[in-house]
Design a protein around this motif. Structure first.
Motif, PDB file in Angstrom:
ATOM      1  N   LEU A   1       0.827  -1.200   0.000  1.00 33.73           N
ATOM      2  CA  LEU A   1       0.000   0.000   0.000  1.00 33.73           C
ATOM      3  C   LEU A   1       0.869   1.260   0.000  1.00 33.73           C
ATOM      4  O   LEU A   1       0.596   2.214  -0.727  1.00 33.73           O
ATOM      5  CB  LEU A   1      -0.933  -0.006   1.211  1.00 33.73           C
ATOM      6  N   ASN A   2       1.930   1.235   0.784  1.00 34.23           N
ATOM      7  CA  ASN A   2       2.849   2.368   0.851  1.00 34.23           C
ATOM      8  C   ASN A   2       3.506   2.619  -0.507  1.00 34.23           C
ATOM      9  O   ASN A   2       3.617   3.762  -0.950  1.00 34.23           O
ATOM     10  CB  ASN A   2       3.910   2.120   1.925  1.00 34.23           C
ATOM     11  N   LEU A   3       3.923   1.575  -1.182  1.00 28.23           N
ATOM     12  CA  LEU A   3       4.566   1.722  -2.493  1.00 28.23           C
ATOM     13  C   LEU A   3       3.615   2.353  -3.510  1.00 28.23           C
ATOM     14  O   LEU A   3       3.987   3.257  -4.262  1.00 28.23           O
ATOM     15  CB  LEU A   3       5.056   0.364  -3.002  1.00 28.23           C
ATOM     16  N   ARG A   4       2.403   1.861  -3.544  1.00 24.88           N
ATOM     17  CA  ARG A   4       1.426   2.394  -4.492  1.00 24.88           C
ATOM     18  C   ARG A   4       1.044   3.837  -4.141  1.00 24.88           C
ATOM     19  O   ARG A   4       0.969   4.696  -5.010  1.00 24.88           O
ATOM     20  CB  ARG A   4       0.177   1.509  -4.506  1.00 24.88           C
ATOM     21  N   LEU A   5       0.817   4.079  -2.876  1.00 24.26           N
ATOM     22  CA  LEU A   5       0.420   5.406  -2.426  1.00 24.26           C
ATOM     23  C   LEU A   5       1.509   6.438  -2.705  1.00 24.26           C
ATOM     24  O   LEU A   5       1.219   7.548  -3.158  1.00 24.26           O
ATOM     25  CB  LEU A   5       0.096   5.342  -0.933  1.00 24.26           C
ATOM     26  N   SER A   6       2.755   6.076  -2.480  1.00 24.00           N
ATOM     27  CA  SER A   6       3.845   7.023  -2.702  1.00 24.00           C
ATOM     28  C   SER A   6       3.978   7.386  -4.180  1.00 24.00           C
ATOM     29  O   SER A   6       4.233   8.542  -4.518  1.00 24.00           O
ATOM     30  CB  SER A   6       5.162   6.478  -2.160  1.00 24.00           C
ATOM     31  N   ARG A   7       3.771   6.426  -5.072  1.00 23.92           N
ATOM     32  CA  ARG A   7       3.859   6.732  -6.507  1.00 23.92           C
ATOM     33  C   ARG A   7       2.742   7.653  -6.971  1.00 23.92           C
ATOM     34  O   ARG A   7       2.973   8.594  -7.715  1.00 23.92           O
ATOM     35  CB  ARG A   7       3.827   5.447  -7.338  1.00 23.92           C
ATOM     36  N   ILE A   8       1.535   7.386  -6.548  1.00 27.47           N
ATOM     37  CA  ILE A   8       0.416   8.211  -6.995  1.00 27.47           C
ATOM     38  C   ILE A   8       0.489   9.604  -6.367  1.00 27.47           C
ATOM     39  O   ILE A   8       0.151  10.599  -7.011  1.00 27.47           O
ATOM     40  CB  ILE A   8      -0.950   7.516  -6.736  1.00 27.47           C
ATOM     41  N   ILE A   9       0.964   9.701  -5.133  1.00 27.93           N
ATOM     42  CA  ILE A   9       1.144  11.024  -4.520  1.00 27.93           C
ATOM     43  C   ILE A   9       2.241  11.786  -5.246  1.00 27.93           C
ATOM     44  O   ILE A   9       2.103  12.979  -5.523  1.00 27.93           O
ATOM     45  CB  ILE A   9       1.468  10.898  -3.012  1.00 27.93           C
ATOM     46  N   TRP A  10       3.332  11.109  -5.589  1.00 26.22           N
ATOM     47  CA  TRP A  10       4.457  11.768  -6.263  1.00 26.22           C
ATOM     48  C   TRP A  10       4.024  12.373  -7.601  1.00 26.22           C
ATOM     49  O   TRP A  10       4.359  13.511  -7.904  1.00 26.22           O
ATOM     50  CB  TRP A  10       5.601  10.781  -6.452  1.00 26.22           C
ATOM     51  N   ILE A  11       3.288  11.640  -8.408  1.00 21.90           N
ATOM     52  CA  ILE A  11       2.882  12.191  -9.703  1.00 21.90           C
ATOM     53  C   ILE A  11       1.842  13.299  -9.518  1.00 21.90           C
ATOM     54  O   ILE A  11       1.800  14.251 -10.290  1.00 21.90           O
ATOM     55  CB  ILE A  11       2.393  11.112 -10.683  1.00 21.90           C
TER      56      ILE A  11
END
Length: 130
Positions: A104-114
């Motif tokens: 969840l952290n990996l996915r969340l960090s990518r979508i927040i970054w973009i």
């Protein structure tokens, strides 16, 4: 707050940050390590290129770090202050919970970054309607 046009909508629905229509990730949430962060190359709706430059998502590791630290602090406070556990039990709980929430952290960090770099485009929705 969770309406189309807000960054929160894009983040929690895993949608394109520009049009809020196309899916960001190729696969729905999974624990499969190969599929966790696999994203589409372009948005299926507005054709936004997700990998804007080589290694674009390396910056997401800073977001991931911030999420992890917030999670660790929150778990520690809950286990130590509210549940009155020992330090060792608190750290074991942190390790277990963080291991389970890593996908969840990996996915969340990518979508927040973009979403930091790409904003919602209302004009895109209006031009598609015409």
């Amino acid at each position: 707050m969770f309406k189309k046009g807000s960054k929160v909508y894009s983040v929690f629905n895993n949608k394109c940050p520009k049009c809020h229509e196309g899916d960001f990730f190729k696969h729905s949430f999974t624990f499969n390590p190969i599929k966790i962060t696999t994203i589409h190359e372009n948005c299926s709706n507005c054709d936004l290129k997700y990998m804007m430059e080589p290694s674009f998502f390396f910056g997401a590791m800073y977001v991931s770090y911030a999420i992890a630290v917030a999670l660790f602090v929150g778990i520690f406070i809950i286990t130590k202050v509210f549940l009155d556990q020992t330090i060792l039990n608190s750290f074991i709980t942190i390790i277990v919970v963080s291991s389970l929430l890593t996908p969840l952290n990996l996915r969340l960090s990518r979508i927040i970054w973009i979403n930091i770099f790409v904003g919602y485009d209302k004009k895109l929705k209006e031009s598609k309607a015409k």
